[in-house]
Enzyme design. Structure first.
Site, PDB file in Angstrom:
ATOM      1  N   GLU A 276      36.490  31.060  48.997  1.00  0.00           N
ATOM      2  CA  GLU A 276      36.240  31.320  50.415  1.00  0.00           C
ATOM      3  C   GLU A 276      36.098  29.994  51.173  1.00  0.00           C
ATOM      4  O   GLU A 276      36.407  29.902  52.356  1.00  0.00           O
ATOM      5  CB  GLU A 276      34.967  32.160  50.581  1.00  0.00           C
ATOM      6  CG  GLU A 276      34.954  32.989  51.845  1.00  0.00           C
ATOM      7  CD  GLU A 276      33.811  33.980  51.896  1.00  0.00           C
ATOM      8  OE1 GLU A 276      34.084  35.166  52.133  1.00  0.00           O
ATOM      9  OE2 GLU A 276      32.654  33.601  51.690  1.00  0.00           O
TER      10      GLU A 276
ATOM     11  N   HIS B  96      39.139  36.300  23.005  1.00  0.00           N
ATOM     12  CA  HIS B  96      39.836  37.444  22.413  1.00  0.00           C
ATOM     13  C   HIS B  96      40.608  38.228  23.469  1.00  0.00           C
ATOM     14  O   HIS B  96      40.926  39.397  23.273  1.00  0.00           O
ATOM     15  CB  HIS B  96      38.828  38.343  21.695  1.00  0.00           C
ATOM     16  CG  HIS B  96      38.100  37.591  20.627  1.00  0.00           C
ATOM     17  ND1 HIS B  96      38.546  37.515  19.327  1.00  0.00           N
ATOM     18  CD2 HIS B  96      37.003  36.805  20.701  1.00  0.00           C
ATOM     19  CE1 HIS B  96      37.728  36.740  18.622  1.00  0.00           C
ATOM     20  NE2 HIS B  96      36.778  36.291  19.440  1.00  0.00           N
TER      21      HIS B  96
ATOM     22  N   LYS C 244      37.665  41.772  58.498  1.00  0.00           N
ATOM     23  CA  LYS C 244      36.616  42.619  59.090  1.00  0.00           C
ATOM     24  C   LYS C 244      37.136  43.240  60.396  1.00  0.00           C
ATOM     25  O   LYS C 244      36.931  44.420  60.666  1.00  0.00           O
ATOM     26  CB  LYS C 244      35.358  41.797  59.389  1.00  0.00           C
ATOM     27  CG  LYS C 244      34.532  41.432  58.150  1.00  0.00           C
ATOM     28  CD  LYS C 244      33.234  40.732  58.555  1.00  0.00           C
ATOM     29  CE  LYS C 244      32.469  40.224  57.343  1.00  0.00           C
ATOM     30  NZ  LYS C 244      31.227  39.536  57.648  1.00  0.00           N
TER      31      LYS C 244
HETATM   32  O1  PA5 Z   1      30.240  33.994  52.693  1.00  0.00           O
HETATM   33  C1  PA5 Z   1      30.457  34.680  53.682  1.00  0.00           C
HETATM   34  O2  PA5 Z   1      30.334  34.233  54.816  1.00  0.00           O
HETATM   35  C2  PA5 Z   1      30.844  36.134  53.555  1.00  0.00           C
HETATM   36  O3  PA5 Z   1      31.203  36.470  52.259  1.00  0.00           O
HETATM   37  C3  PA5 Z   1      29.680  37.006  53.986  1.00  0.00           C
HETATM   38  O4  PA5 Z   1      28.583  36.737  53.162  1.00  0.00           O
HETATM   39  C4  PA5 Z   1      30.030  38.493  53.893  1.00  0.00           C
HETATM   40  O5  PA5 Z   1      31.170  38.773  54.669  1.00  0.00           O
HETATM   41  C5  PA5 Z   1      28.863  39.359  54.369  1.00  0.00           C
HETATM   42  O6  PA5 Z   1      28.537  39.033  55.698  1.00  0.00           O
HETATM   43  P1  PA5 Z   1      27.138  39.384  56.293  1.00  0.00           P
HETATM   44  O7  PA5 Z   1      26.100  38.710  55.467  1.00  0.00           O
HETATM   45  O8  PA5 Z   1      27.184  38.877  57.698  1.00  0.00           O
HETATM   46  O9  PA5 Z   1      26.991  40.887  56.224  1.00  0.00           O
END
Ligand code: PA5
Length: 524
Positions: free
Chosen positions: A322, A351, A453
């Site tokens: 990410e 394995h 999203k």
């Molecule tokens: O690392 C990130 O920014 C994302 O993976 C968020 O954690 C994820 O989309 C969840 O978002 P939120 O904590 O706003 O619900």
């Protein structure tokens, strides 16, 4: 960069091992990058880039707007060294929040009021807590955890069914930095309905972790939830494990959260060193850069040789992918950067897919993670101690890869505890930060996640409008529905209706599913 990898010459390899082995006695951590395609000469050529990267990281830690796309500071390093925060009020707030979490954990464990914890959160709000629970949880200590990190109806039902009556006495923690992500909201609504049906008292059992002022925050304060903890604007989900997101589960497990933070803080000190060879995060970033030629051409396969660290592979998958998987660089040039991560645990994976790693396509490097201290108290049987056998398998796989000319690096921990986990997390966080500087990308935004999203919320909106339109009982083709709903995607309508046709007996369908234009839909 020319590869300097000499897998077949044991003498040279031993020399490389001695030259490139990094060790810190205080934390009890070794890092060996000698089986990666780097050599002292390569480190030399990377030095100017690293000088810039160290400066950028120093500016980031001093409070620069390092996440320019979101106009945010990047402050996860302050969570374990509040005195480094750019102003005294933030420093005080962070330190006070840690003590509030520790006290909350102690009180709940002493009061024996709750039997379980239901943790609702996705992405960074779910994976860090899962890592804490899997890596530091010990049977019989602290509260048992149950995770809802998806809107799979079967998954939610399964968790609720497994909890049964215990949900009435569970502490429910809802985590969302933005406070508006649909998955945790839907999970929360389902859990609340079930908890209240069992006679539980939601507001006395619910805790929120979110940004001040978010939708979730407003809900929690209007309804007088048991507690709420801060997620700071300047902490990203994937680097939130040293905030309330990771500290609260640790406290509810009876883990020493100060030890966890101290491990991260100690590694932060080591990874601030401006000398490449002395800095383990810089060595990691250099090794990643060399292996993938600065373009992510090799995937990272994570192999921790400890069951409790299996989830660390998934945790790193989010942290690395990410952060580094970006279309454009800081100047807006298209670069399509990234570093793919996958893995599970050793020796189990030996394995499974390790066959391809040894003999198949050479598009990866392995990250071995070893813990020296064996726990579990198992006796040796027929002279075989499971810990020794595990170490033997690790070495075996390492050697087999070297023989096949495949790259690997190894991280060895003297022992595994909260301090070691904090150090491990901080090591990778800094390596990601440095690597992002080397390849000139913003590691702290997630436009792809946000786009997903937005696209999902457009589909959810379309679903609702479609339901409204079909409520009149009239039969319509996909083309007619498309026109009347003003959408440019008949395919999206097809997907929605195909799903509804299996689940909603009131939806009437005429025509053939293999010929979308023949279909007509109405609701009885
Ligand atoms: O690392 C990130 O920014 C994302 O993976 C968020 O954690 C994820 O989309 C969840 O978002 P939120 O904590 O706003 O619900």
């Amino acid at each position: 960069m020319t590869a300097a990898f000499h897998p077949t010459d044991p003498g040279l390899q031993w020399q490389r091992f001695c030259d490139l082995l990094w060790f810190d006695d205080g934390l009890g951590v070794w890092l060996d990058v000698s089986r990666m395609a780097i050599a002292p000469a390569h480190l030399e050529s990377l030095r100017p880039r690293f000088a810039q990267a160290f400066d950028a990281m120093a500016a980031l830690e001093a409070g620069a707007i390092a996440n320019a796309d979101e106009q945010r500071m990047v402050g996860h390093y302050w969570l374990r060294a509040p005195e480094l925060a750019p102003d005294a009020a933030t420093a005080k707030h962070v330190a006070a929040e840690v003590e509030r979490i520790a006290a909350f954990g102690r009180e709940q464990l002493a009061a024996h009021r709750f039997t379980d914890v239901v943790w609702i959160g996705i992405g960074g709000s779910g994976l860090g807590p899962l890592l804490i629970v899997e890596a530091l949880g010990t049977v019989g200590r602290g509260l048992p955890f149950h995770f809802i990190d998806n809107v799979d109806p079967e998954g939610i039902s399964h968790t609720l069914a497994a909890l049964g009556e215990r949900l009435r006495t569970a502490l429910v923690v809802v985590v969302s930095k933005s406070g508006g992500t649909p998955e945790p909201r839907i999970g929360m609504e389902q859990v609340r309905r079930c908890l209240e049906a069992l006679g539980g008292h939601w507001s006395q059992q619910a805790v929120a972790i979110t940004m001040a002022g978010s939708r979730l925050d407003q809900l929690a304060s209007q309804q007088g939830w048991l507690e709420r903890f801060d997620m700071f604007d300047w902490v990203g989900g994937r680097t939130s494990i040293t905030s309330a997101v990771g500290l609260l589960p640790a406290a509810l497990l009876g883990v020493d959260i100060h030890a966890f933070l101290a491990g991260a803080a100690a590694m932060d000190c080591l990874t601030r060193r401006p000398q490449l060879e002395d800095n383990p995060a810089a060595l990691l970033a250099a090794a990643w850069f060399a292996a993938g030629e600065g373009r992510g051409l090799r995937d990272m396969v994570v192999l921790p040789y400890r069951d409790r660290l299996a989830v660390f592979s998934r945790y790193l998958q989010q942290l690395v992918m990410e952060s580094l998987g970006k279309r454009v660089d800081r100047q807006g040039q298209e670069v399509h950067q990234g570093l793919a991560v996958y893995g599970n645990k050793g020796s189990t994976d030996q394995h499974a897919y390790v066959q391809q790693l040894r003999d198949g396509i050479d598009n990866f490097f392995v990250t071995f993670i070893e813990v020296l201290e064996d726990s579990g108290g198992l006796p040796a049987i027929n002279g075989e101690q499971p810990g020794d056998v595990l170490e033997g398998f690790l070495q075996g796989t390492r050697s087999a890869l070297l023989e096949g000319g495949r790259q690997s690096l190894s991280i060895t921990l003297r022992r595994f505890d909260a301090t070691a986990l904090g150090a491990l997390v901080a090591l990778f966080e800094r390596a990601v930060g440095l690597y992002a500087e080397l390849v000139n990308i913003n590691a702290y935004d997630q436009p792809g996640v946000e786009a997903g999203k937005r696209a999902a919320s457009a589909v959810l909106d379309l679903q609702q409008r479609l339901d409204g339109l079909l409520a009149d009982g009239e039969a319509r083709s996909l083309g007619e529905l498309q026109q009347q709903l003003g959408t440019d995607s008949p395919e999206s309508l097809f997907w929605i209706l195909r799903h509804q046709a299996v689940n909603d007996p009131a939806l009437q369908v005429q025509g053939h599913w293999g010929q979308p234009t023949s279909l007509r839909f109405s609701r009885a």
